[in-house]
Design a protein around this motif. Sequence first.
Motif, mmCIF file in Angstrom:
data_model
loop_
_atom_site.group_PDB
_atom_site.id
_atom_site.type_symbol
_atom_site.label_atom_id
_atom_site.label_comp_id
_atom_site.label_asym_id
_atom_site.label_seq_id
_atom_site.Cartn_x
_atom_site.Cartn_y
_atom_site.Cartn_z
ATOM 1 N N MET A 1 21.197 106.483 70.037
ATOM 2 C CA MET A 1 21.828 105.185 69.798
ATOM 3 C C MET A 1 23.281 105.179 70.273
ATOM 4 S SD MET A 1 20.319 103.674 66.249
ATOM 5 C CE MET A 1 20.157 105.150 65.287
ATOM 6 N N ALA A 4 23.385 104.799 73.908
ATOM 7 C CA ALA A 4 23.165 103.414 74.335
ATOM 8 C C ALA A 4 24.462 102.613 74.202
ATOM 9 C CB ALA A 4 22.055 102.775 73.507
ATOM 10 N N LEU A 5 25.183 102.858 73.118
ATOM 11 C CA LEU A 5 26.471 102.161 72.939
ATOM 12 C C LEU A 5 27.449 102.530 74.057
ATOM 13 C CD1 LEU A 5 27.690 102.250 69.216
ATOM 14 C CD2 LEU A 5 27.307 100.272 70.651
ATOM 15 N N ARG A 86 30.874 87.670 71.030
ATOM 16 C CA ARG A 86 29.756 88.556 71.358
ATOM 17 C C ARG A 86 29.766 89.820 70.500
ATOM 18 N NH1 ARG A 86 30.367 88.017 76.733
ATOM 19 N NH2 ARG A 86 28.814 86.382 76.957
ATOM 20 N N LYS A 88 29.644 89.999 67.533
ATOM 21 C CA LYS A 88 28.660 89.868 66.448
ATOM 22 C C LYS A 88 27.374 90.601 66.811
ATOM 23 C CE LYS A 88 29.959 85.348 64.611
ATOM 24 N NZ LYS A 88 29.489 83.955 64.495
ATOM 25 N N LEU A 89 27.030 90.569 68.106
ATOM 26 C CA LEU A 89 25.829 91.290 68.545
ATOM 27 C C LEU A 89 26.006 92.780 68.329
ATOM 28 C CD1 LEU A 89 25.133 89.598 72.001
ATOM 29 C CD2 LEU A 89 23.755 89.347 69.951
ATOM 30 N N SER A 90 27.185 93.272 68.674
ATOM 31 C CA SER A 90 27.443 94.712 68.531
ATOM 32 C C SER A 90 27.418 95.105 67.060
ATOM 33 C CB SER A 90 28.801 95.079 69.140
ATOM 34 O OG SER A 90 28.815 94.723 70.496
ATOM 35 N N LEU A 91 28.051 94.266 66.218
ATOM 36 C CA LEU A 91 28.112 94.602 64.793
ATOM 37 C C LEU A 91 26.754 94.454 64.111
ATOM 38 C CD1 LEU A 91 31.517 92.947 63.860
ATOM 39 C CD2 LEU A 91 31.064 95.348 64.280
ATOM 40 N N HIS A 92 25.837 93.737 64.770
ATOM 41 C CA HIS A 92 24.504 93.590 64.183
ATOM 42 C C HIS A 92 23.586 94.769 64.555
ATOM 43 C CE1 HIS A 92 21.270 91.490 62.244
ATOM 44 N NE2 HIS A 92 20.507 91.641 63.306
ATOM 45 N N LEU A 93 24.060 95.626 65.444
ATOM 46 C CA LEU A 93 23.230 96.787 65.803
ATOM 47 C C LEU A 93 23.040 97.671 64.568
ATOM 48 C CD1 LEU A 93 24.900 97.618 69.229
ATOM 49 C CD2 LEU A 93 22.617 96.667 68.872
ATOM 50 N N PRO A 94 21.870 98.300 64.442
ATOM 51 C CA PRO A 94 21.601 99.053 63.209
ATOM 52 C C PRO A 94 22.351 100.385 63.116
ATOM 53 C CG PRO A 94 19.733 99.170 64.687
ATOM 54 C CD PRO A 94 20.715 98.291 65.357
ATOM 55 N N LEU A 95 23.640 100.275 63.037
ATOM 56 C CA LEU A 95 24.522 101.427 62.845
ATOM 57 C C LEU A 95 25.626 100.989 61.894
ATOM 58 C CD1 LEU A 95 25.139 102.584 66.551
ATOM 59 C CD2 LEU A 95 23.915 103.883 64.804
ATOM 60 N N PRO A 96 26.294 101.929 61.220
ATOM 61 C CA PRO A 96 27.433 101.505 60.395
ATOM 62 C C PRO A 96 28.522 100.891 61.288
ATOM 63 C CG PRO A 96 26.770 103.760 59.883
ATOM 64 C CD PRO A 96 26.017 103.366 61.115
ATOM 65 N N ASN A 97 29.178 99.850 60.777
ATOM 66 C CA ASN A 97 30.189 99.148 61.588
ATOM 67 C C ASN A 97 31.292 100.085 62.073
ATOM 68 O OD1 ASN A 97 28.867 96.762 61.334
ATOM 69 N ND2 ASN A 97 30.056 96.060 59.580
ATOM 70 N N ILE A 100 30.191 101.914 65.077
ATOM 71 C CA ILE A 100 30.124 101.038 66.253
ATOM 72 C C ILE A 100 31.529 100.868 66.850
ATOM 73 C CG2 ILE A 100 29.661 98.656 67.014
ATOM 74 C CD1 ILE A 100 27.440 98.621 64.786
ATOM 75 N N TYR B 54 29.115 87.667 58.464
ATOM 76 C CA TYR B 54 30.263 87.394 59.331
ATOM 77 C C TYR B 54 31.226 86.402 58.704
ATOM 78 C CZ TYR B 54 27.518 89.805 62.777
ATOM 79 O OH TYR B 54 26.776 90.754 63.433
ATOM 80 N N PRO B 74 22.396 99.824 57.921
ATOM 81 C CA PRO B 74 21.718 99.827 59.226
ATOM 82 C C PRO B 74 20.218 99.548 59.091
ATOM 83 C CG PRO B 74 23.272 101.627 59.116
ATOM 84 C CD PRO B 74 23.255 101.013 57.751
ATOM 85 N N LYS B 77 19.818 95.834 58.727
ATOM 86 C CA LYS B 77 20.149 95.148 59.993
ATOM 87 C C LYS B 77 18.983 95.286 60.980
ATOM 88 C CE LYS B 77 24.567 96.836 60.562
ATOM 89 N NZ LYS B 77 25.850 96.978 61.301
ATOM 90 N N VAL B 88 23.866 83.775 73.046
ATOM 91 C CA VAL B 88 24.826 84.762 73.554
ATOM 92 C C VAL B 88 24.155 86.136 73.633
ATOM 93 C CG1 VAL B 88 26.996 85.930 72.996
ATOM 94 C CG2 VAL B 88 26.746 83.486 72.585
ATOM 95 N N TYR B 90 24.601 90.148 76.066
ATOM 96 C CA TYR B 90 25.516 90.935 76.920
ATOM 97 C C TYR B 90 25.282 90.528 78.369
ATOM 98 C CZ TYR B 90 26.155 93.740 72.750
ATOM 99 O OH TYR B 90 26.442 94.165 71.475
ATOM 100 N N PHE B 101 18.754 99.078 76.734
ATOM 101 C CA PHE B 101 19.846 99.230 75.766
ATOM 102 C C PHE B 101 19.346 99.015 74.338
ATOM 103 C CE2 PHE B 101 22.977 96.824 73.209
ATOM 104 C CZ PHE B 101 23.868 97.852 72.956
#
Lengths: 223, 295
Positions: A1, A4-5, A86, A88-97, A100, B54, B74, B77, B88, B90, B101
């Motif tokens: 993961m 990927a980031l 955008r 928000k998309l990154s912060l929604h990934l299943p990892l701790p903020n 990220i 958010y 996680p 999420k 929106v 990437y 990805f």
Amino acid sequence: MTNALLFKEWKKTKWFAIGAFAVGLALLAYIFLKLGRSFRLVGLEHLWDVIVNRDQFLFRDLKYFPLATGFCLALAQFVPEMIQKRIKLSLHLPLPNKKIVFSMLGFGLLALTIIFVLHVAIVLAFAGIYFPKEIISSIIYTILPWYVAGITAYTFMSWICLEPTWKRRIFNALIMFGTLQLCFLTDFPGAYGLIILAVLLIPFYVLPFGYFSVQRLKVGIQD
Amino acid sequence: MQQAIVECKNLTHYYGKRCIYENLNFEIPQGRILGLLGKNGTGKTTTINILNGYLKPRSGECLMFGESSANLSPETKRKVGLLIEGHVQYSFMNISEIEKFYSAFYPNWRKEAYYELMKLLKIDPKQKISRMSCGQRSQVALGLILAQDPELLILDDFSMGLDPGYRMLFVDYLSEYAKAENKTVFVTSHIIQDMERLIDDCLIMDYGRIVMQKPVNELLESFKRYKFTCSNPGYIDEISDIYNPVTIKGNTEVYSLLGKTELQNLFAKYNVSASEILEENLSLEEAFIGLTGKY
């Protein structure tokens, strides 16, 4: 993961990173050609006199390259995240903020470090051919604060980009300009010898600020 | 009663001094498609933002899979597919890169669901998302959510910027997927005809409050428009079970959940002289206007 980031960050900044490295090489080529010309025209003895007796620094043209690189890398990396929120998309990934945000910042720091280390290595390799180790050490102490300024500029500009409000961005920018002054107090060769460690720590103080701004964005603070 | 996947309790939010809503309560039951309908500025996106963590509400809390939405783990999420307003994504990636990805983050990733949708677009896998039309981008965003295979899908204004063809494609795909896989969907859109084809339940918001939360078929069966001639329409405003009465040149139009006979009894009680009462069935869009008014 995490890979990927890092891939995502590479996709955003690839052309900028390659471009910055190429511009750096072009700048070094210009400096070396200029110095080579001086060697031929005035001779090494005169240059030696200029360096040792008149404390002139031959690599002054490098001064603002790391700073500009740090600013631009942060913009290339974080402006696309902030456009249309955008991030928000990154912060929604299943990892701790935290993971990220620090992975994104870590990528930027790594990319800058690679560019800067290669850059400095070329400078030192060139200087090593013509100058003794005392002058090499003086070159290191003189240019290191400029490269630290580049990394500091990156961390500050990331903080500014990630901050959700313009008022606070302006405040952050003022702190940035004040702090960056610490890296440009003097060009006198070797002047940073005694405080170089303190200067090296500056980017580490600034690094967590970006995460605090993301936390502000997370609770919905906006203009 | 199905288990609630999302529970919003006593949500209150203000932007500065402007109240968006106070003590908002609603639930999203498992396996249902819930549409949040409201005019511009009634707090649809605010609700979605609170739901996704958010935005911190002034008070109240929102639980998603039992966890506070302000601090989703996680694991939680991973169970939520999110479509941000404007589809929106990437945009610096191309359609094959973005699939690779996201696949790294979701163990149950269904690559074929994404590429099935991408085939319909007939575009080169190397084409960058930034060079796609809004409609194509919406399909990429939907394809990624379908491949993620989440338990809950949250879609903010999915119809924004889409032409009728893409809107229909989006609705058909989503509806088929959600029903076949028993997914829970929370969706907002300003185009209510699309919602009528998609949603099971509707949550209708007006400024500062929820006007109604009901299954769509129940609402459309019971909520009617009545047209009649009336010589003293001023009395109608006193009746609480009537929505948005409008009288133009003696012709009155009202909306109500009451049947025709009940309405006639009520008119008699309040001395409203109504004649030639005509009962009309409504589409969801007309019901929405009936509940929230034209202005």
